[in-house]
Design an enzyme around this catalytic site. Sequence first.
Site: not given
Ligand code: B16
Ligand code: MG
Length: 223
Positions: A122-123, A16-18, A52, A24, A177
Amino acid sequence: MINMDWKKNIKGVIFDLDGVIVDTAKFHYKAWKALADKLGIDFSEEQNENLKGMSRMDSLNYILSLGELQNMLEDDKRKLAASKNLYYLELIEELDESDILPGTMNWIQECKQNGIKISLGSASKNARRILDGLNLTDHFDAIIDGTNTTETKPHPQVFLLAAKALNVEPSECVVIEDAYKGLEAARKGGFYSIGIGDPEILKIADINLTSLADESMDVLEQL
Ligand code: B16
Ligand code: MG
């Protein structure tokens, strides 16, 4: 308990990223908070925890519902999400290698040493920009993010696509994650998982760590 010979059985790791590679969440919070203030909505750091792993539009809808504004026109919602993202992009502009969370680089290197392929899962639609800023893009065999998906965590789509891109089965993959929703997605998809953060909240994970810096990949023996 029979411990797994992980060096034989694990062929892919999905990061996962964040919250796993970089923090972030603090920038997401700052940008959402600025938007919420403009709309007169109270939005706390605790409430930000719920976002998250959630997509940008789902996050916006969550915040709007706190102010009972969820019925706003879709077009207006899109404008709000775009303005939040512009501010977020300003905030992450300064990210560099020093922002990579402790332990992450060691895990990436251990994967390489053991012939294990790695993917992002990642999302975020900003994932590639963030990986570039951290100078990490070239380390990944595949990058699956919010630009490749139609479903959001806890749906396992992002991880299933990542496994497919690596040409490995979910049962041969570990997902790392920090979000409960992400760990639910890993479980639904048939992946092993490591939860990074509070073990009480993330007990759905196969292995719990407070940080990747706590352990080497040998912790996978516990699977
Ligand atoms: P964006 P992950 C997610 O990252 C974040 O945890 C979440 O808070 C954020 O809304 C989502 O990415 C979308 O991010 O606005 O940059 O497209 O934890 O899945 O890496
Ligand atoms: Mg995350």
